[in-house]
Enzyme design. Sequence first.
Site, PDB file in Angstrom:
ATOM      1  N   ARG A  84     116.960  38.290  79.429  1.00  0.00           N
ATOM      2  CA  ARG A  84     115.512  38.340  79.190  1.00  0.00           C
ATOM      3  C   ARG A  84     114.924  39.533  79.950  1.00  0.00           C
ATOM      4  O   ARG A  84     115.100  39.654  81.163  1.00  0.00           O
ATOM      5  CB  ARG A  84     114.852  37.053  79.666  1.00  0.00           C
ATOM      6  CG  ARG A  84     113.342  37.135  79.647  1.00  0.00           C
ATOM      7  CD  ARG A  84     112.720  35.976  80.416  1.00  0.00           C
ATOM      8  NE  ARG A  84     111.368  36.347  80.777  1.00  0.00           N
ATOM      9  CZ  ARG A  84     110.780  35.993  81.906  1.00  0.00           C
ATOM     10  NH1 ARG A  84     111.418  35.280  82.805  1.00  0.00           N
ATOM     11  NH2 ARG A  84     109.552  36.364  82.147  1.00  0.00           N
ATOM     12  N   HIS A 128     104.828  41.235  80.799  1.00  0.00           N
ATOM     13  CA  HIS A 128     105.123  40.777  82.158  1.00  0.00           C
ATOM     14  C   HIS A 128     104.226  41.591  83.101  1.00  0.00           C
ATOM     15  O   HIS A 128     104.703  42.314  83.966  1.00  0.00           O
ATOM     16  CB  HIS A 128     106.610  40.937  82.483  1.00  0.00           C
ATOM     17  CG  HIS A 128     107.096  40.070  83.602  1.00  0.00           C
ATOM     18  ND1 HIS A 128     108.144  39.186  83.471  1.00  0.00           N
ATOM     19  CD2 HIS A 128     106.685  39.940  84.891  1.00  0.00           C
ATOM     20  CE1 HIS A 128     108.372  38.570  84.631  1.00  0.00           C
ATOM     21  NE2 HIS A 128     107.476  39.018  85.511  1.00  0.00           N
ATOM     22  N   GLU A 173     104.105  33.933  82.550  1.00  0.00           N
ATOM     23  CA  GLU A 173     103.278  33.338  83.608  1.00  0.00           C
ATOM     24  C   GLU A 173     101.815  33.740  83.540  1.00  0.00           C
ATOM     25  O   GLU A 173     101.278  34.375  84.456  1.00  0.00           O
ATOM     26  CB  GLU A 173     103.853  33.700  84.980  1.00  0.00           C
ATOM     27  CG  GLU A 173     105.250  33.173  85.201  1.00  0.00           C
ATOM     28  CD  GLU A 173     105.714  33.300  86.642  1.00  0.00           C
ATOM     29  OE1 GLU A 173     105.003  33.891  87.445  1.00  0.00           O
ATOM     30  OE2 GLU A 173     106.803  32.784  86.951  1.00  0.00           O
ATOM     31  N   ASN A 296     109.524  28.959  84.039  1.00  0.00           N
ATOM     32  CA  ASN A 296     109.871  29.564  85.328  1.00  0.00           C
ATOM     33  C   ASN A 296     109.532  28.535  86.390  1.00  0.00           C
ATOM     34  O   ASN A 296     108.428  27.985  86.390  1.00  0.00           O
ATOM     35  CB  ASN A 296     109.037  30.822  85.608  1.00  0.00           C
ATOM     36  CG  ASN A 296     109.374  31.974  84.666  1.00  0.00           C
ATOM     37  OD1 ASN A 296     110.302  31.874  83.866  1.00  0.00           O
ATOM     38  ND2 ASN A 296     108.623  33.048  84.767  1.00  0.00           N
ATOM     39  N   TYR A 298     110.078  27.576  90.686  1.00  0.00           N
ATOM     40  CA  TYR A 298     110.608  27.898  92.016  1.00  0.00           C
ATOM     41  C   TYR A 298     110.452  26.738  92.997  1.00  0.00           C
ATOM     42  O   TYR A 298     111.411  26.358  93.656  1.00  0.00           O
ATOM     43  CB  TYR A 298     109.933  29.169  92.568  1.00  0.00           C
ATOM     44  CG  TYR A 298     110.365  30.400  91.799  1.00  0.00           C
ATOM     45  CD1 TYR A 298     111.507  31.098  92.146  1.00  0.00           C
ATOM     46  CD2 TYR A 298     109.649  30.835  90.681  1.00  0.00           C
ATOM     47  CE1 TYR A 298     111.931  32.202  91.420  1.00  0.00           C
ATOM     48  CE2 TYR A 298     110.059  31.939  89.946  1.00  0.00           C
ATOM     49  CZ  TYR A 298     111.209  32.619  90.325  1.00  0.00           C
ATOM     50  OH  TYR A 298     111.635  33.698  89.602  1.00  0.00           O
ATOM     51  N   GLU A 355     113.410  31.545  84.482  1.00  0.00           N
ATOM     52  CA  GLU A 355     113.444  32.080  85.847  1.00  0.00           C
ATOM     53  C   GLU A 355     113.668  30.940  86.809  1.00  0.00           C
ATOM     54  O   GLU A 355     112.973  29.929  86.756  1.00  0.00           O
ATOM     55  CB  GLU A 355     112.119  32.740  86.256  1.00  0.00           C
ATOM     56  CG  GLU A 355     111.931  34.146  85.794  1.00  0.00           C
ATOM     57  CD  GLU A 355     110.663  34.784  86.361  1.00  0.00           C
ATOM     58  OE1 GLU A 355     110.289  34.494  87.512  1.00  0.00           O
ATOM     59  OE2 GLU A 355     110.048  35.568  85.626  1.00  0.00           O
TER      60      GLU A 355
HETATM   61  C1  BGC Z   1     107.600  36.279  88.247  1.00  0.00           C
HETATM   62  C2  BGC Z   1     108.534  37.369  88.694  1.00  0.00           C
HETATM   63  C3  BGC Z   1     108.664  37.333  90.197  1.00  0.00           C
HETATM   64  C4  BGC Z   1     109.285  36.014  90.589  1.00  0.00           C
HETATM   65  C5  BGC Z   1     109.487  35.833  92.087  1.00  0.00           C
HETATM   66  C6  BGC Z   1     107.744  34.991  89.001  1.00  0.00           C
HETATM   67  O1  BGC Z   1     106.498  34.544  89.388  1.00  0.00           O
HETATM   68  O2  BGC Z   1     107.665  36.120  86.859  1.00  0.00           O
HETATM   69  O3  BGC Z   1     108.058  38.587  88.224  1.00  0.00           O
HETATM   70  O4  BGC Z   1     109.384  38.405  90.712  1.00  0.00           O
HETATM   71  O5  BGC Z   1     108.469  34.958  90.160  1.00  0.00           O
HETATM   72  O6  BGC Z   1     108.277  35.883  92.755  1.00  0.00           O
END
Ligand code: BGC
Length: 461
Positions: A84, A128, A173, A296, A298, A355
């Site tokens: 991607r 992006h 995002e 995405n 985290y 992501e």
């Molecule tokens: C984004 C990326 C970023 C990653 C880590 C996401 O919010 O799509 O561009 O580098 O997280 O922060």
Amino acid sequence: MSTRAPATVAAASNAPFVWGVSTSSYQIEGAAAEDGKGPSIWDAYCRQPGRITDNDTGDVACDHYHRYREDVALMKALGVGAYRFSVSWPRVLPKGRGAANEPGLAFYDRLIDELLAAGIEPWLCLYHWDLPQALGDLGGWASRDTAFWFADYAALIARRYGDRVKRFATFNESSVFTLFGFVMGGQAPGIVDRDLFHRAIHHVNLGHGLAIDVLRANVKDASLGIVHNIQPCRPATPAPEDVKAAALFDAYWNGAFADPQILGVYPSLIADLILPWAQAGDLAKICRPIDWFGLNHYSPHYMKAGDGNPLGVAWGPAPESVRRTAMGWPIEPDAFRDTLVFLSDRYRLPVYVLENGTANPDVVDAKGEVHDPSRIDYLKAYIGALGEARAAGADVRGYFIWSLLDNFEWGSGYSQRFGIVHVDYATGKRTPKASYHWYADLIRAQAAGPRAVSPPLVAVS
Ligand code: BGC
């Protein structure tokens, strides 16, 4: 996203599972003013002193524009089935609209052809975050016109690459670049204005719906989606004002885009703030059929009431017991599992994780190797959680690591390394990290047989 317990979802399909890696144009390409590329809002933002750690810019970044062959070779050796990436809008349309830039278009021809020759499926994201500065000068996403210029840009991309690319995402995002770019600070274009923020939300949604129709009309057998950053928003304390702040932030972060795009409504907490900027019939234009949900993810957010911005919300501390990444983000794979189950249930679309990953202070050692055991631990835990979500019935069909390469990490510049390949920014030299080799082994093990896994998916050590 509500914090209720995940519901049971329909049994997952046995569709093939795809392993991939993700990047984005501004973060890796460099060649910021080469071959006719126009400036983006990030080129301009990075030039404002103090915005970015060490005043770094994406001028050179990973020099992927010149080294893309080497990067595709790294992906081929890794064994991923998909990549991607995003197209830089100002590289192909230097003023955002009007005359196209042939050398810029030709770069993505070369990249796509190289990927296909390596047996890697290109997943192309239209946006992006690097909006052409020329459109930023006209109001950017706060202007309704930008939605229509975005659809014109989508048409250019569809007609140029649609013979070879079938997977398209409209935006990456949207909640992140509108929240930080228009009201909370920290990202381009660096505006802090509540009304402009609400207008931007609506115009991005409109641009999404218009672009989906354009892509569908111009690409045979297109498989279309959008990439959302969905994270549980939890109150940092039980105080009523923090509970309220978390709910409001949840509506903006998790609901303001996915809900109108897929369900045809804005979240009730914020609808009255956004709808004044809508015209009759807009929601029907926004809510167009898509084929998959790009996630995405985290870590969860812990939110509290705060007066530092017009929304009155701020980040609070995560519980003491929770471990953190180098970015200070909580490591909570259970939240990932619950998010996958929740999304699969709420939107009833196949989910691709586009992501997930972590930053580490990685260094090349005397032997020329990079050992990043904490990234491997993170990936094992999160991929394990993905397996649990599939076992619970969530229809999750792919996992892409953020990121292939260390790269320009927005406000943090080059101080944070998310790659599974180390980049020496002085020389451009790429060094696959231990996590790269671990991921290659995982892909090989899972692919023993067809390139598919049935639930449950289990990470190998
Ligand atoms: C984004 C990326 C970023 C990653 C880590 C996401 O919010 O799509 O561009 O580098 O997280 O922060």
